[in-house]
Design a protein around this motif. Structure first.
Motif, PDB file in Angstrom:
ATOM      1  N   MET A   1       0.836  -1.198   0.000  1.00 44.04           N
ATOM      2  CA  MET A   1       0.000   0.000   0.000  1.00 44.04           C
ATOM      3  C   MET A   1       0.872   1.249   0.000  1.00 44.04           C
ATOM      4  N   ILE A   2       0.512   2.209  -0.833  1.00 44.53           N
ATOM      5  CA  ILE A   2       1.164   3.513  -0.822  1.00 44.53           C
ATOM      6  C   ILE A   2       0.093   4.565  -0.620  1.00 44.53           C
ATOM      7  N   GLN A   3       0.525   5.799  -0.386  1.00 47.62           N
ATOM      8  CA  GLN A   3      -0.439   6.806   0.045  1.00 47.62           C
ATOM      9  C   GLN A   3      -1.478   7.132  -1.008  1.00 47.62           C
ATOM     10  N   THR A   4      -1.079   7.631  -2.144  1.00 48.38           N
ATOM     11  CA  THR A   4      -2.033   7.989  -3.189  1.00 48.38           C
ATOM     12  C   THR A   4      -1.290   8.217  -4.496  1.00 48.38           C
ATOM     13  N   LEU A   5      -1.974   8.028  -5.595  1.00 48.96           N
ATOM     14  CA  LEU A   5      -1.418   8.312  -6.918  1.00 48.96           C
ATOM     15  C   LEU A   5      -1.963   9.624  -7.464  1.00 48.96           C
ATOM     16  N   MET A   6      -2.756  10.307  -6.670  1.00 48.39           N
ATOM     17  CA  MET A   6      -3.315  11.599  -7.069  1.00 48.39           C
ATOM     18  C   MET A   6      -2.288  12.690  -6.752  1.00 48.39           C
ATOM     19  N   ARG A   7      -1.765  13.333  -7.777  1.00 42.72           N
ATOM     20  CA  ARG A   7      -0.697  14.328  -7.601  1.00 42.72           C
ATOM     21  C   ARG A   7      -1.146  15.486  -6.715  1.00 42.72           C
ATOM     22  N   GLY A   8      -0.367  15.755  -5.686  1.00 41.53           N
ATOM     23  CA  GLY A   8      -0.622  16.915  -4.844  1.00 41.53           C
ATOM     24  C   GLY A   8      -1.730  16.750  -3.830  1.00 41.53           C
ATOM     25  N   LEU A   9      -2.361  15.586  -3.773  1.00 43.89           N
ATOM     26  CA  LEU A   9      -3.459  15.398  -2.829  1.00 43.89           C
ATOM     27  C   LEU A   9      -2.911  15.201  -1.424  1.00 43.89           C
ATOM     28  N   VAL A  10      -3.380  16.029  -0.487  1.00 42.88           N
ATOM     29  CA  VAL A  10      -2.993  15.910   0.914  1.00 42.88           C
ATOM     30  C   VAL A  10      -4.252  15.793   1.760  1.00 42.88           C
ATOM     31  N   GLU A  11      -4.069  15.324   2.991  1.00 43.67           N
ATOM     32  CA  GLU A  11      -5.208  15.064   3.881  1.00 43.67           C
ATOM     33  C   GLU A  11      -6.029  16.317   4.149  1.00 43.67           C
ATOM     34  N   LYS A  12      -5.360  17.453   4.267  1.00 46.45           N
ATOM     35  CA  LYS A  12      -6.064  18.703   4.538  1.00 46.45           C
ATOM     36  C   LYS A  12      -7.061  19.027   3.427  1.00 46.45           C
ATOM     37  N   ASP A  13      -6.623  18.838   2.173  1.00 45.34           N
ATOM     38  CA  ASP A  13      -7.516  19.115   1.041  1.00 45.34           C
ATOM     39  C   ASP A  13      -8.707  18.157   1.029  1.00 45.34           C
ATOM     40  N   MET A  14      -8.431  16.877   1.271  1.00 49.35           N
ATOM     41  CA  MET A  14      -9.521  15.908   1.236  1.00 49.35           C
ATOM     42  C   MET A  14     -10.499  16.147   2.383  1.00 49.35           C
ATOM     43  N   GLN A  15     -10.002  16.529   3.536  1.00 52.43           N
ATOM     44  CA  GLN A  15     -10.883  16.822   4.668  1.00 52.43           C
ATOM     45  C   GLN A  15     -11.797  17.998   4.343  1.00 52.43           C
ATOM     46  N   ALA A  16     -11.256  19.009   3.687  1.00 52.80           N
ATOM     47  CA  ALA A  16     -12.061  20.176   3.325  1.00 52.80           C
ATOM     48  C   ALA A  16     -13.189  19.788   2.371  1.00 52.80           C
ATOM     49  N   VAL A  17     -12.879  18.916   1.409  1.00 49.05           N
ATOM     50  CA  VAL A  17     -13.900  18.466   0.456  1.00 49.05           C
ATOM     51  C   VAL A  17     -14.945  17.609   1.163  1.00 49.05           C
ATOM     52  N   VAL A  18     -14.503  16.671   1.996  1.00 47.39           N
ATOM     53  CA  VAL A  18     -15.431  15.782   2.697  1.00 47.39           C
ATOM     54  C   VAL A  18     -16.311  16.570   3.670  1.00 47.39           C
ATOM     55  N   ASN A  19     -15.773  17.620   4.256  1.00 45.50           N
ATOM     56  CA  ASN A  19     -16.567  18.458   5.166  1.00 45.50           C
ATOM     57  C   ASN A  19     -17.720  19.156   4.448  1.00 45.50           C
ATOM     58  N   SER A  20     -17.606  19.293   3.137  1.00 41.13           N
ATOM     59  CA  SER A  20     -18.670  19.987   2.386  1.00 41.13           C
ATOM     60  C   SER A  20     -19.866  19.082   2.105  1.00 41.13           C
ATOM     61  N   TYR A  21     -19.735  17.773   2.373  1.00 44.12           N
ATOM     62  CA  TYR A  21     -20.837  16.853   2.109  1.00 44.12           C
ATOM     63  C   TYR A  21     -21.870  16.939   3.224  1.00 44.12           C
ATOM     64  N   ASP A  22     -23.141  16.788   2.863  1.00 47.82           N
ATOM     65  CA  ASP A  22     -24.199  16.783   3.878  1.00 47.82           C
ATOM     66  C   ASP A  22     -25.197  15.674   3.579  1.00 47.82           C
ATOM     67  N   LEU A  23     -26.197  15.557   4.441  1.00 50.79           N
ATOM     68  CA  LEU A  23     -27.172  14.468   4.355  1.00 50.79           C
ATOM     69  C   LEU A  23     -28.577  14.982   4.043  1.00 50.79           C
ATOM     70  N   LYS A  24     -28.661  16.146   3.396  1.00 52.69           N
ATOM     71  CA  LYS A  24     -29.958  16.755   3.133  1.00 52.69           C
ATOM     72  C   LYS A  24     -30.839  15.916   2.206  1.00 52.69           C
ATOM     73  N   ALA A  25     -30.233  15.074   1.395  1.00 52.21           N
ATOM     74  CA  ALA A  25     -31.017  14.264   0.454  1.00 52.21           C
ATOM     75  C   ALA A  25     -31.623  13.026   1.105  1.00 52.21           C
ATOM     76  N   TYR A  26     -31.363  12.818   2.389  1.00 47.76           N
ATOM     77  CA  TYR A  26     -31.791  11.598   3.063  1.00 47.76           C
ATOM     78  C   TYR A  26     -32.762  11.888   4.206  1.00 47.76           C
ATOM     79  N   TYR A  27     -33.637  10.922   4.466  1.00 44.90           N
ATOM     80  CA  TYR A  27     -34.626  11.050   5.537  1.00 44.90           C
ATOM     81  C   TYR A  27     -34.084  10.609   6.890  1.00 44.90           C
ATOM     82  N   TYR A  28     -33.169   9.636   6.894  1.00 45.46           N
ATOM     83  CA  TYR A  28     -32.808   9.015   8.170  1.00 45.46           C
ATOM     84  C   TYR A  28     -32.189   9.964   9.208  1.00 45.46           C
ATOM     85  N   PRO A  29     -31.439  11.014   8.819  1.00 47.57           N
ATOM     86  CA  PRO A  29     -30.883  11.860   9.872  1.00 47.57           C
ATOM     87  C   PRO A  29     -31.941  12.623  10.681  1.00 47.57           C
ATOM     88  N   SER A  30     -33.113  12.885  10.084  1.00 42.33           N
ATOM     89  CA  SER A  30     -34.170  13.548  10.839  1.00 42.33           C
ATOM     90  C   SER A  30     -35.066  12.538  11.552  1.00 42.33           C
TER      91      SER A  30
END
Length: 367
Positions: A1-30
Motif C-alpha cells: 500500500m502507498i499513500q495515493t497516486l493523485m498528484r498533490g493530494l494531501v489530507e487537509k484538502d480531502m478533509q475540506a472536500v469531505v466536510n462539504s458533504y451533507d445528508l440533506k437528500a436523506y430522511y434518516y438523519p431527521s
C-alpha cells in the motif's frame, strides 16, 4: 500500500472536500438523529412515555391502589460495519496523468480535484444510502433482513426484528377495501379512523402517517379521499380532483376523530448493486404500507468511529465527517487508486412498540 497516486493530494484538502458533504437528500438523519456510541453495540432505552393515567376517586380512609410503573425495555444489538469501495485502474490513472500535464501551467487545478472528489462523494453517498435503506425498510416492515438480493457483500446473517405486537400490524378494515379499488376503499373513515382509535385505547396519540410516494398516489385516487379534500363547489358539481399532500393534510386537520393525524410522504430511490453488476433501484419504504407514529423522530442512528481511523503506521489519507470515514490509498500491484467509505452505524427504532403498521392491499398483515 502507498499513500495515493493523485498528484498533490494531501489530507487537509480531502478533509475540506469531505466536510462539504451533507445528508440533506436523506430522511434518516431527521427520523433517526445521529448519536455517537462508544462500543460496537447500540443500546437504547425505550420508555413507555406519554401515558396520562388518571387518579382514582376513593372514599376517605380507604386504601389507595398502587399504579403500575411502566416497564422500560432495553433494545440492543450489534452495530454493523457499512463499507463501500471504488477504484481507478491503470487506464484511468493514465488519463489523470495527462490532465496533470495539461494543467501544470494553470493555477486553477479544479479539474484535478474533481477527479478524486468524484470518488470520495460516491463513497460518502454509498454509506448514507445504505443507512437510508436500513431506516426505511425497518419502519415499513418492522424488521430488516439482509440477503444476497439486497446486500452485495458476504456477511453473516444479520436480521433485526423489532417484534412489533401482532395487534399493531393490520390490514385494511371491515367496510373498506384494497386502496387499489378506488371506489370501495375507505382510507380515511375506516382505515385511518380504526388505527387511531385502537392506539388511543392503549394511550398512544398517533400524529403522523408515513407512506411511499406510490402509495400516496393510490390513496389520492380513491373517491373518498377526493371527496374529503374537494371544495363544496367541486362536490356539488361532482368534479373529481386528485389532491396534493398539502390539501390532504388540510382536510385531515378538520376531522376530529383523526386527532390531528398528518401524512408524511417518503419520496426516495436507492440503488443496490450486486457483485454480478445487477442493480435494483426503488423506494426502500415498502409500497402499500402505512406507518403510524406519535412523532417524526423515531429513534437514533447510533455510530462509532471506525477502527481504520486509528491504525498506527497507516499511509492512507483519511477524512471523517459525522459517522462516515473516507479513506484513500493506492496499490502498486495491481496498479489502482482506492477510495473507501466506512461507517459503524445503525438506525435504532426505539419507538417501535408504540407504532402501528397497516397493509393497504390486504385485509391482514402479510409481510
Amino acid at each position: 500500500m502507498i499513500q495515493t497516486l493523485m498528484r498533490g493530494l494531501v489530507e487537509k484538502d480531502m478533509q475540506a472536500v469531505v466536510n462539504s458533504y451533507d445528508l440533506k437528500a436523506y430522511y434518516y438523519p431527521s427520523l433517526f438523529p445521529l448519536k455517537e456510541s462508544y462500543t460496537l453495540t447500540w443500546k437504547a432505552l425505550e420508555a413507555q412515555t406519554g401515558l396520562k393515567i388518571a387518579a382514582d376517586l376513593v372514599a376517605r380512609g380507604a386504601s389507595i391502589d398502587k399504579k403500575t410503573r411502566e416497564a422500560i425495555a432495553r433494545l440492543q444489538g450489534d452495530m454493523p460495519k457499512i463499507a463501500i469501495k471504488r477504484t481507478k485502474n491503470d487506464e484511468e490513472l493514465s488519463e489523470y496523468d495527462v490532465m496533470v500535464a495539461m494543467t501544470s501551467q494553470n493555477p486553477d487545478l479544479r479539474a484535478l480535484v474533481e477527479v478524486w472528489a468524484e470518488d470520495t462523494n460516491f463513497c460518502w453517498n454509498g454509506v448514507a444510502a445504505r443507512l437510508e435503506w436500513m431506516a426505511l425498510q425497518q419502519i415499513s416492515l418492522g424488521k430488516i433482513t439482509l440477503t444476497n438480493e439486497n446486500n452485495g457483500s458476504v456477511i453473516s446473517e444479520y436480521d433485526v426484528d423489532y417484534g412489533i405486537d401482532a395487534s399493531h400490524k393490520v390490514g385494511y378494515q371491515t367496510g373498506s377495501a384494497s386502496w387499489a379499488n378506488s371506489t370501495s376503499a375507505k382510507p380515511i373513515t375506516k382505515d385511518f379512523k380504526a388505527v387511531v382509535a385502537a392506539a388511543k385505547k392503549e394511550g398512544v396519540s398517533l400524529k403522523f402517517a408515513f407512506m411511499s410516494l406510490d402509495t400516496f398516489a393510490t390513496f389520492a385516487e380513491t373517491v373518498e379521499v377526493q371527496k374529503t379534500c374537494a371544495s363544496f363547489a367541486a362536490n356539488a358539481l361532482g368534479i373529481a380532483q386528485t389532491p396534493s399532500v398539502e390539501q390532504v393534510n388540510t382536510a385531515l386537520r378538520g376531522l376530529p376523530y383523526l386527532r390531528g393525524l398528518q401524512l408524511v410522504v417518503i419520496d426516495q430511490d436507492i440503488t443496490v448493486e450486486l457483485p454480478n453488476g445487477t442493480r435494483h433501484t426503488g423506494n426502500p419504504f415498502t409500497e402499500n404500507v402505512v406507518l403510524f407514529t406519535e412523532s417524526k423522530v423515531l429513534g437514533n442512528t447510533f455510530w462509532k468511529k471506525p477502527a481504520d481511523l486509528s491504525v498506527k503506521g497507516s499511509v492512507a489519507i483519511k477524512a471523517m465527517n459525522g459517522h462516515t470515514l473516507i479513506k484513500k490509498f493506492a496499490n502498486e500491484e495491481p496498479l489502482e487508486e482506492v477510495t473507501m467509505g466506512i461507517a459503524n452505524a445503525f438506525p435504532a427504532w426505539t419507538s417501535s412498540s408504540r407504532s402501528w403498521l397497516m397493509q393497504t392491499d390486504n385485509s391482514a398483515w402479510t409481510h
